[in-house]
Design a protein around this motif. Structure first.
Motif, PDB file in Angstrom:
ATOM      1  N   SER A 170       0.858  -1.185   0.000  1.00 29.87           N
ATOM      2  CA  SER A 170       0.000   0.000   0.000  1.00 29.87           C
ATOM      3  C   SER A 170       0.896   1.237   0.000  1.00 29.87           C
ATOM      4  O   SER A 170       2.116   1.154   0.167  1.00 29.87           O
ATOM      5  N   ASP A 171       0.278   2.407  -0.158  1.00 31.94           N
ATOM      6  CA  ASP A 171       1.066   3.646  -0.180  1.00 31.94           C
ATOM      7  C   ASP A 171       1.750   3.889   1.157  1.00 31.94           C
ATOM      8  O   ASP A 171       2.887   4.358   1.218  1.00 31.94           O
ATOM      9  N   SER A 172       1.079   3.571   2.259  1.00 28.79           N
ATOM     10  CA  SER A 172       1.689   3.805   3.573  1.00 28.79           C
ATOM     11  C   SER A 172       2.868   2.854   3.800  1.00 28.79           C
ATOM     12  O   SER A 172       3.900   3.251   4.350  1.00 28.79           O
ATOM     13  N   GLU A 173       2.738   1.584   3.382  1.00 29.85           N
ATOM     14  CA  GLU A 173       3.849   0.642   3.524  1.00 29.85           C
ATOM     15  C   GLU A 173       5.040   1.082   2.671  1.00 29.85           C
ATOM     16  O   GLU A 173       6.193   0.976   3.099  1.00 29.85           O
TER      17      GLU A 173
ATOM     18  N   ALA B  18      12.605   4.345   5.944  1.00 27.28           N
ATOM     19  CA  ALA B  18      13.504   3.540   6.769  1.00 27.28           C
ATOM     20  C   ALA B  18      14.874   3.353   6.117  1.00 27.28           C
ATOM     21  O   ALA B  18      15.826   2.941   6.779  1.00 27.28           O
ATOM     22  N   GLN B  19      14.999   3.657   4.836  1.00 31.42           N
ATOM     23  CA  GLN B  19      16.282   3.500   4.153  1.00 31.42           C
ATOM     24  C   GLN B  19      17.275   4.541   4.636  1.00 31.42           C
ATOM     25  O   GLN B  19      16.935   5.711   4.784  1.00 31.42           O
ATOM     26  N   PRO B  20      18.538   4.140   4.911  1.00 30.21           N
ATOM     27  CA  PRO B  20      19.541   5.138   5.323  1.00 30.21           C
ATOM     28  C   PRO B  20      19.884   6.039   4.149  1.00 30.21           C
ATOM     29  O   PRO B  20      19.931   5.616   3.003  1.00 30.21           O
TER      30      PRO B  20
END
Length: 152
Positions: free
Chosen positions: A133-136, A143-145
């Motif tokens: 989904s868009d939120s996921e 969360a990616q550095p």
């Protein structure tokens, strides 16, 4: 201390006695050398009628043979030129279990750059199990550095 070397103090040797060459050696030497150096008889590569043909006939014949060979190889080979394999087609042929096993083993290193290069217009196999989904998607991207200094 070492004494100085003086060549005059050492006796010289006389000329070494040489044996005489065999009888007639120098008379036979040129013919022996020429026999070893002589070129072998040249066998013509082309038939006589082709050697006597004018240059434009030989050039035309060579061009015809080369173009005929190319046409025959394309006609007989046929397979790869008719439909080239694309990465999406070849990935669709791989079973899902084998693909998941390959991506989850410890030896495969898949990073975000590898995933960014996947074609998005044709999902094929991934359409069945990747449906975020868009939120996921936003959470995963946040969360990616990242290096904020590189964004400036």
């Amino acid at each position: 201390m070492k004494t100085a070397f003086n060549l005059d103090q050492h006796p010289r040797r006389g000329p070494q006695p040489l044996s005489a060459p065999p009888a007639g050696y120098f008379e036979r030497l040129p013919t022996r050398i020429m026999a070893q150096v002589a070129a072998p008889a040249v066998r013509p590569l082309l038939p006589a009628w082709l050697r006597l043909a004018p240059a434009y006939v030989r050039t035309g014949l060579a061009s015809t043979v080369l173009l005929g060979t190319l046409a025959a190889s394309l006609w007989l080979g046929g397979g790869p030129l008719s439909r080239p394999a694309t990465p999406a087609n070849s990935l669709d042929a791989v079973p899902a279990e084998q693909l998941v096993d390959y991506l989850t083993n410890g030896e495969t290193h898949v990073d975000m750059l590898d995933l960014a290069e996947l074609p998005t217009h044709r999902l094929g196999l991934t359409r069945r199990y990747l449906q975020p989904s868009d939120s996921e998607m936003t959470e995963a991207l946040d969360a990616q550095p990242h290096d904020e200094a590189g964004l400036l």
